[in-house]
Design an enzyme around this catalytic site. Structure first.
Site, mmCIF file in Angstrom:
data_model
loop_
_atom_site.group_PDB
_atom_site.id
_atom_site.type_symbol
_atom_site.label_atom_id
_atom_site.label_comp_id
_atom_site.label_asym_id
_atom_site.label_seq_id
_atom_site.Cartn_x
_atom_site.Cartn_y
_atom_site.Cartn_z
ATOM 1 N N HIS A 181 9.808 -6.567 -34.001
ATOM 2 C CA HIS A 181 9.436 -7.750 -34.800
ATOM 3 C C HIS A 181 9.440 -8.993 -33.891
ATOM 4 C CE1 HIS A 181 9.143 -9.576 -38.910
ATOM 5 N NE2 HIS A 181 9.305 -10.641 -38.144
ATOM 6 N N CYS A 200 12.907 -2.636 -40.900
ATOM 7 C CA CYS A 200 13.139 -3.734 -39.938
ATOM 8 C C CYS A 200 14.089 -4.771 -40.528
ATOM 9 C CB CYS A 200 11.798 -4.373 -39.585
ATOM 10 S SG CYS A 200 11.996 -5.894 -38.642
ATOM 11 N N LYS A 253 0.805 -1.231 0.000
ATOM 12 C CA LYS A 253 0.000 0.000 0.000
ATOM 13 C C LYS A 253 0.836 1.280 0.000
ATOM 14 C CE LYS A 253 -4.161 -2.041 1.861
ATOM 15 N NZ LYS A 253 -3.620 -3.406 2.075
ATOM 16 N N SER A 288 15.558 -4.338 -28.957
ATOM 17 C CA SER A 288 15.751 -3.222 -29.873
ATOM 18 C C SER A 288 14.808 -3.268 -31.074
ATOM 19 C CB SER A 288 17.198 -3.219 -30.361
ATOM 20 O OG SER A 288 17.529 -4.510 -30.851
ATOM 21 N N LYS A 320 9.085 -2.744 -11.699
ATOM 22 C CA LYS A 320 9.862 -3.104 -10.519
ATOM 23 C C LYS A 320 11.337 -2.901 -10.810
ATOM 24 C CE LYS A 320 11.308 -6.988 -7.692
ATOM 25 N NZ LYS A 320 11.206 -6.313 -6.391
ATOM 26 N N PHE A 321 12.035 -2.316 -9.855
ATOM 27 C CA PHE A 321 13.477 -2.133 -10.017
ATOM 28 C C PHE A 321 14.232 -3.121 -9.146
ATOM 29 C CE2 PHE A 321 11.888 1.869 -11.613
ATOM 30 C CZ PHE A 321 12.717 2.103 -12.691
ATOM 31 N N GLN A 337 15.828 -15.473 -29.282
ATOM 32 C CA GLN A 337 17.226 -15.777 -29.561
ATOM 33 C C GLN A 337 17.605 -17.145 -28.997
ATOM 34 O OE1 GLN A 337 20.138 -12.564 -28.954
ATOM 35 N NE2 GLN A 337 18.439 -11.327 -28.197
ATOM 36 N N TYR A 378 18.907 -3.091 -2.110
ATOM 37 C CA TYR A 378 18.907 -4.334 -1.339
ATOM 38 C C TYR A 378 19.027 -5.548 -2.264
ATOM 39 C CZ TYR A 378 17.478 -8.017 1.875
ATOM 40 O OH TYR A 378 17.436 -9.154 2.613
ATOM 41 N N GLU A 379 18.324 -5.473 -3.398
ATOM 42 C CA GLU A 379 18.333 -6.605 -4.332
ATOM 43 C C GLU A 379 19.703 -6.840 -4.956
ATOM 44 O OE1 GLU A 379 15.176 -4.591 -5.348
ATOM 45 O OE2 GLU A 379 13.675 -6.170 -5.197
ATOM 46 N N ASN A 412 13.460 -11.675 -25.370
ATOM 47 C CA ASN A 412 13.298 -10.393 -24.676
ATOM 48 C C ASN A 412 12.178 -9.673 -25.389
ATOM 49 O OD1 ASN A 412 15.426 -10.660 -22.869
ATOM 50 N ND2 ASN A 412 16.890 -9.904 -24.373
ATOM 51 N N ASN A 469 23.209 -14.811 -35.674
ATOM 52 C CA ASN A 469 23.235 -13.374 -35.424
ATOM 53 C C ASN A 469 24.455 -12.736 -36.092
ATOM 54 O OD1 ASN A 469 23.290 -10.780 -34.240
ATOM 55 N ND2 ASN A 469 22.225 -11.559 -32.426
ATOM 56 N N CYS A 511 12.186 -8.373 -41.017
ATOM 57 C CA CYS A 511 11.072 -8.590 -41.936
ATOM 58 C C CYS A 511 11.559 -9.352 -43.178
ATOM 59 C CB CYS A 511 10.451 -7.256 -42.345
ATOM 60 S SG CYS A 511 9.212 -6.655 -41.188
ATOM 61 N N HIS A 534 10.369 -12.018 -32.276
ATOM 62 C CA HIS A 534 11.550 -12.884 -32.398
ATOM 63 C C HIS A 534 12.149 -13.216 -31.039
ATOM 64 C CE1 HIS A 534 13.619 -9.062 -31.729
ATOM 65 N NE2 HIS A 534 14.730 -9.739 -31.486
ATOM 66 N N HIS A 544 5.337 -8.413 -38.985
ATOM 67 C CA HIS A 544 6.026 -7.487 -38.076
ATOM 68 C C HIS A 544 5.127 -7.019 -36.921
ATOM 69 C CE1 HIS A 544 9.103 -4.358 -37.271
ATOM 70 N NE2 HIS A 544 8.082 -3.582 -36.962
HETATM 71 ZN ZN LIG Z 1 9.861 -6.685 -38.991
#
Ligand SMILES: [Zn+2]
Length: 350
Positions: free
Chosen positions: A165, A52, A30, A162, A312-313, A169, A317-318, A154, A77, A55, A167, A114
Site C-alpha cells: 500500500h 491490508c 563489464k 512489508s 547492488k550489495f 513513515q 569492502y563496503e 521504503n 504506528n 486500506c 505509504h 492500494h
Molecule cells: Zn491497502
C-alpha cells in the site's frame, strides 16, 4: 587533473555533505554477473485489499480501525520503534554509555488506492502528500522533546517494505540522528566561512557543468550527486535556500510534487518495473536553533544495479572500508535523463 581523465581510472569521490568518501571503479562495469537475481515485483495490485492494514475502513493489527480516508491519512504506528513518554535515563559505567530516547513513529498513507505508487499518482495527489509532510514536520517538530523529524519511504519488498500500500513513515525523536548531524556539521562549517549555502553553491556548479542533472523545473532540480553511492541514486534540491519543507509556498509545493513524480517515473521506466528505493527528506533539526546553514533536500537510494532483478550489495569492502560503485554518477545521470517522464505502464496501454 581533469575530471574526464579521473573517470578512466579507479578514484575516490568526496561527499561534501557527510564528509565521507566513495570508491568509484569505472573499469569494472563489464565484469560478468552470476550472482543473485531478485524476484520481479508486479504492478497488478487490486485497488482495495481486505487483508491490508492501511486500506480505508480496515482494522489494523493493533485493533484500531482506519477511517474511510479519501486522500492522505497519517496515524501513530501501532508498533512504534520509539515511544513518546519515555523518561530521560542515562547509563554510563566505565566505557559503556547508553541513553533513553523519546519519540513518535507515524505512518503516512499516500493514497486510499492500494494499487498505486507515487509515480502512478497525479501531481495534485502528490501535493497532498507534501502538504501532510509539512503539517507533520511542523506539529511534531514543535513538540518540546522532539529535536528531529525524519520523513522517509521504503518502497518495495527488496527494501524491507512489508506492505505494498502506498505509504511512508515519519520518525520524530529527541536526539539528532547521526546522518543529519554529519550534514549539519559540514553545512555549518561552509556557511560560517562563506555566508553561503553549501548545497546551493553545489547546485550552481552542477547546473553549469550539466553532467549529472536529470530533470529541472521552476523551483527544483533532480540530479545524481557527484558522490552518489547507490547505482541510480538521485537527489531533489530546491533552487531556493530553504531550511525545511515548511517554508515552500503553493507554487513551490506543486513544483516539488511534480519533481517527485518525474524522479519516481523515470525510476520505474529504467527497468520497466515498480522500482524499489528508500527515499528521505533531510532538513533542519527542530531543536530550536535557526540552522541558517541547512538546505533541505530529498534523497533516493535505490538498490537496483543492472536490471529489475539484479541488486547492488553493500557487503565486504563496503562494510569494512567505504562504499564502492562501478558505473559513474555521470553514466547513471545520462541514462536517467534520457528516460521518458510518462510512465511505461501508461504508454503500453496506448
Ligand atoms: Zn491497502
Amino acid at each position: 587533473m581533469a575530471d574526464n581523465q579521473l573517470n578512466q581510472i579507479p578514484h575516490r569521490r568526496y561527499n561534501i555533505l557527510t564528509g565521507e568518501w566513495v570508491l568509484v571503479s569505472p573499469h569494472r562495469t563489464k565484469r560478468p554477473w552470476q550472482g543473485k537475481q531478485e524476484k520481479l515485483p508486479t504492478l497488478d495490485k487490486p485497488s482495495y485489499d481486505k487483508e491490508c492494514y492501511l486500506c480505508p475502513g480496515n482494522v489494523r493489527a493493533g485493533g484500531k480501525t482506519n477511517p474511510n480516508y479519501e486522500d492522505v491519512f497519517s496515524f501513530a504506528n501501532d508498533f512504534s520503534a520509539l515511544l513518546p513518554d519515555t523518561s530521560m535515563e542515562v547509563y554510563n559505567e566505565g566505557l559503556l554509555l547508553g541513553k533513553s530516547e523519546a519519540g513518535i513513529c507515524k505512518v503516512v498513507c499516500f493514497s486510499p488506492d492500494h494499487s498505486l505508487t507515487l509515480p502512478q499518482m497525479e501531481v495534485s495527489e502528490i501535493e497532498k502528500v507534501v502538504l501532510l509532510w509539512q503539517k507533520e514536520y511542523l506539529e511534531l517538530g514543535s513538540m518540546n522533546n522532539i529535536n528531529h523529524v525524519q520523513i522517509f519511504e521504503n518502497k518495495g519488498a527488496i527494501m524491507g517494505c512489508s506492505n505494498p500500500h502506498p505509504h511512508g513513515q515519519i520518525w520524530a525523536q529527541s536526539s539528532i540522528p547521526q546522518e543529519v548531524e554529519k550534514k549539519t556539521i559540514h553545512q555549518k562549517e561552509y556557511w560560517e566561512k562563506n555566508q553561503s549555502s553549501l548545497l546551493g553553491d553545489y547546485l550552481k556548479q552542477e547546473l553549469e557543468l550539466d553532467e549529472r542533472i536529470v530533470a529541472e523545473n521552476d523551483y527544483f532540480v533532480a540530479l545524481v550527486p557527484y558522490w552518489a553511492v547507490w547505482p541510480y541514486e538521485m537527489m531533489i534540491v530546491p533552487r531556493g535556500h530553504y531550511q525545511d519543507i515548511e517554508q515552500i509556498d503553493e507554487k513551490e509545493k506543486k513544483s516539488f510534487a511534480e519533481m517527485i513524480k518525474i524522479v519516481t517515473t523515470k525510476y520505474d521506466n529504467l527497468f520497466e518495473t515498480s522500482f524499489p528505493y528508500s527515499s528521505g527528506i533531510h532538513q533542519r533539526p527542530t531543536d530550536g536553533e535557526e540552522h541558517a546553514e541547512w538546505h533541505f533536500h530529498m534523497s533516493f537510494y535505490p538498490p537496483l544495479l543492472r536490471s529489475a532483478t539484479v541488486k547492488k550489495f553493500m557487503v565486504g569492502y563496503e562494510m569494512f572500508a567505504n562504499p564502492q560503485r562501478d558505473i559513474t554518477a555521470e553514466q547513471a545521470a545520462q541514462t536517467l535523463a534520457q528516460l521518458p517522464i510518462e510512465h511505461y505502464a501508461k504508454m503500453d496501454s496506448h
